[in-house]
Scaffold this active site. Structure first.
Site, PDB file in Angstrom:
ATOM      1  N   ASP A  34     -13.753   0.565   9.586  1.00 26.69           N
ATOM      2  CA  ASP A  34     -13.942  -0.139   8.310  1.00 26.69           C
ATOM      3  C   ASP A  34     -13.754  -1.649   8.494  1.00 26.69           C
ATOM      4  OD1 ASP A  34     -14.309  -0.477   5.565  1.00 26.69           O
ATOM      5  OD2 ASP A  34     -12.175  -0.283   5.155  1.00 26.69           O
ATOM      6  N   ALA A  53       2.820  -6.085   3.241  1.00 29.49           N
ATOM      7  CA  ALA A  53       2.203  -7.110   4.077  1.00 29.49           C
ATOM      8  C   ALA A  53       2.445  -8.485   3.477  1.00 29.49           C
ATOM      9  CB  ALA A  53       0.701  -6.855   4.206  1.00 29.49           C
ATOM     10  N   ALA A  54       2.896  -9.425   4.305  1.00 29.22           N
ATOM     11  CA  ALA A  54       3.152 -10.780   3.836  1.00 29.22           C
ATOM     12  C   ALA A  54       1.866 -11.413   3.326  1.00 29.22           C
ATOM     13  CB  ALA A  54       3.737 -11.624   4.971  1.00 29.22           C
ATOM     14  N   TYR A  55       1.988 -12.179   2.268  1.00 26.88           N
ATOM     15  CA  TYR A  55       0.843 -12.850   1.656  1.00 26.88           C
ATOM     16  C   TYR A  55       0.501 -14.127   2.412  1.00 26.88           C
ATOM     17  CZ  TYR A  55      -1.118 -11.043  -2.696  1.00 26.88           C
ATOM     18  OH  TYR A  55      -1.861 -10.351  -3.618  1.00 26.88           O
ATOM     19  N   LEU A  56      -0.791 -14.400   2.580  1.00 26.86           N
ATOM     20  CA  LEU A  56      -1.235 -15.700   3.057  1.00 26.86           C
ATOM     21  C   LEU A  56      -1.067 -16.729   1.939  1.00 26.86           C
ATOM     22  CD1 LEU A  56      -4.512 -14.674   4.904  1.00 26.86           C
ATOM     23  CD2 LEU A  56      -2.601 -15.879   5.963  1.00 26.86           C
ATOM     24  N   GLU A  98      -6.751   5.350   2.398  1.00 29.90           N
ATOM     25  CA  GLU A  98      -5.993   4.354   3.147  1.00 29.90           C
ATOM     26  C   GLU A  98      -4.602   4.887   3.447  1.00 29.90           C
ATOM     27  OE1 GLU A  98      -6.104   0.288   2.247  1.00 29.90           O
ATOM     28  OE2 GLU A  98      -8.076   0.331   1.301  1.00 29.90           O
ATOM     29  N   GLU A 147     -12.128 -13.104   7.773  1.00 30.25           N
ATOM     30  CA  GLU A 147     -11.867 -14.446   7.252  1.00 30.25           C
ATOM     31  C   GLU A 147     -11.416 -15.374   8.369  1.00 30.25           C
ATOM     32  OE1 GLU A 147      -9.151 -14.515   3.980  1.00 30.25           O
ATOM     33  OE2 GLU A 147     -10.196 -12.937   2.874  1.00 30.25           O
ATOM     34  N   LYS A 203       0.869  -1.175   0.000  1.00 26.99           N
ATOM     35  CA  LYS A 203       0.000   0.000   0.000  1.00 26.99           C
ATOM     36  C   LYS A 203       0.907   1.227   0.000  1.00 26.99           C
ATOM     37  CE  LYS A 203      -4.109  -2.012   2.096  1.00 26.99           C
ATOM     38  NZ  LYS A 203      -5.171  -1.904   3.131  1.00 26.99           N
ATOM     39  N   ASP A 206      -6.473  -5.905   6.604  1.00 30.74           N
ATOM     40  CA  ASP A 206      -6.953  -4.665   5.989  1.00 30.74           C
ATOM     41  C   ASP A 206      -7.253  -3.567   7.004  1.00 30.74           C
ATOM     42  OD1 ASP A 206      -7.657  -2.912   4.040  1.00 30.74           O
ATOM     43  OD2 ASP A 206      -9.535  -3.895   3.476  1.00 30.74           O
TER      44      ASP A 206
END
Length: 368
Positions: free
Chosen positions: A221, A152-155, A69, A226, A48, A241
């Site tokens: 927000d 941010a690290a990806y899942l 953001e 999940e 971001k 987020d």
């Protein structure tokens, strides 16, 4: 998400802030511009980019769903989640990148590449394509081509680790005039308590944790969350987020605490953690220390850190009010435990000497 003293997370943070970027693409969906970064070792991160300085607050005429953001909010949210002991957010690191050599040079999609330009002030800019703020007048610009961003690290992919998306029960209306049901129904909490997955297991307490987390950083927000499908109702909500957090340093949005206020429900370990931050070492001190190693330190504007400490006290105040109401409800002393069905810790206050700050203590009645 990871153990308390995990040694791999620092390595992930270091890698995201320094590894060579192999490719850059725009993430599909979402209202604002996000970039998918792939590194030379195969790892991925969600970037971001910086739009504003640390001091820029939410514009007074903006709704929560049209707010910009903030890259630094994502970084600070990761540290806050870890310090609170939740560890349900993916690692996020700050990084200073060169737009020309590290981003634009690695873009292959023409739709994104054609949005890069040089501004009249000789800064390299781009805007991508998205629902909000993706045009020339809202472009993201470097100085002249250096730009801050959160990574941010990806899942793992859904094929590897399947996840389920849930509508947050205290979701806002995302409308200029309409209110959500929880804002108008005094019995809303009882309705949620009797619905799966909130009527059994850990989920209801996890929602209370999420309420505390969002309130401390002023995040309105929170529309969905999940969980990992593999663990069923034993899965915690993944904290994702947080770009619209830390937007109002001088305003405390009490409606974010609606789950706790309406249900008088909080996890014992979370309450004990807040009490430690109130009585011993302040949360803001932990945050400063934790974020000090980030490449973009200082991550937060100082008034936001002051707000975090203030909000810790406000959460404790609301829990105390819940218990005060329950003890004044006319129930017999023998029925006291029935009067507090949803609270798993008592909450007392010792005013101490006049003029001194109140000291709070928690006594557990049952384990969570």
């Amino acid at each position: 998400m990871y153990p308390k003293n995990d040694t791999y997370v620092p390595l992930i943070l270091k890698n995201m802030s320094s590894a060579r970027i192999l490719s850059v693409a725009q993430k599909e969906g979402g209202t604002q511009l996000k970039l998918v970064i792939e590194y030379s070792n195969g790892d991925k991160a969600l970037m971001k980019p910086m739009r504003f300085t640390r001091e820029q607050q939410t514009l007074p005429n903006h709704f929560y769903f049209t707010d910009y953001e903030r890259h630094n909010a994502e970084i600070a949210a990761f540290h806050l989640d870890r310090i609170l002991g939740f560890r349900r957010a993916m690692p996020v690191s700050g990084r200073l990148v060169n737009i020309t050599s590290e981003l634009m040079a690695q873009v292959t999609a023409s739709d994104l590449l054609k949005t890069f330009f040089v501004s009249p002030d000789k800064n390299v800019c781009f805007h991508g394509q998205c629902s909000y703020y993706c045009d020339t007048s809202h472009a993201i610009c470097g100085n002249p081509d250096m730009l801050e961003g959160s990574f941010a690290a990806y899942l793992p992919s859904q094929d590897v680790l399947e996840r389920k998306t849930w509508r947050h029960p205290w979701r806002r209306s995302y409308h200029k005039r309409r209110k959500a049901k929880w804002e108008t129904d005094p019995n809303y909490c009882e309705l949620i308590r009797n619905l799966p997955p909130y009527n059994s297991g850990r989920r209801m307490l996890d929602i209370m944790d999420l309420s505390v987390f969002d309130f401390l950083m002023g995040n309105m927000d929170r529309h969905h969350y999940e969980t990992f499908t593999l663990f069923g109702n034993d899965s915690f909500p993944i904290h994702l987020d947080h770009g619209r957090a830390f937007g109002k340093a001088f305003h405390d949005e009490m409606s974010i605490l609606a789950p706790i206020i309406q249900c008088c429900h909080i996890r014992k370990s979370t309450l004990e953690t807040l009490l430690r931050f109130h009585n011993v070492k302040k949360l803001s001190e932990h945050m400063r220390e934790s974020m000090n190693d980030d490449q973009l330190s200082p991550v937060l504007w100082e008034p936001h850190l002051t707000a975090i400490d203030r909000r810790v006290g406000l959460v404790l105040q609301k829990v105390r009010e819940c218990l005060s109401v329950s003890t004044m409800s006319g129930e017999d002393a023998a029925d006291e435990s029935h009067a507090r069905p949803s609270t798993n810790a008592t909450f007392d206050i010792d005013m101490g000497d006049l003029g001194k700050e109140p000291k709070y203590t928690a006594r557990s009645r049952e384990q969570t």
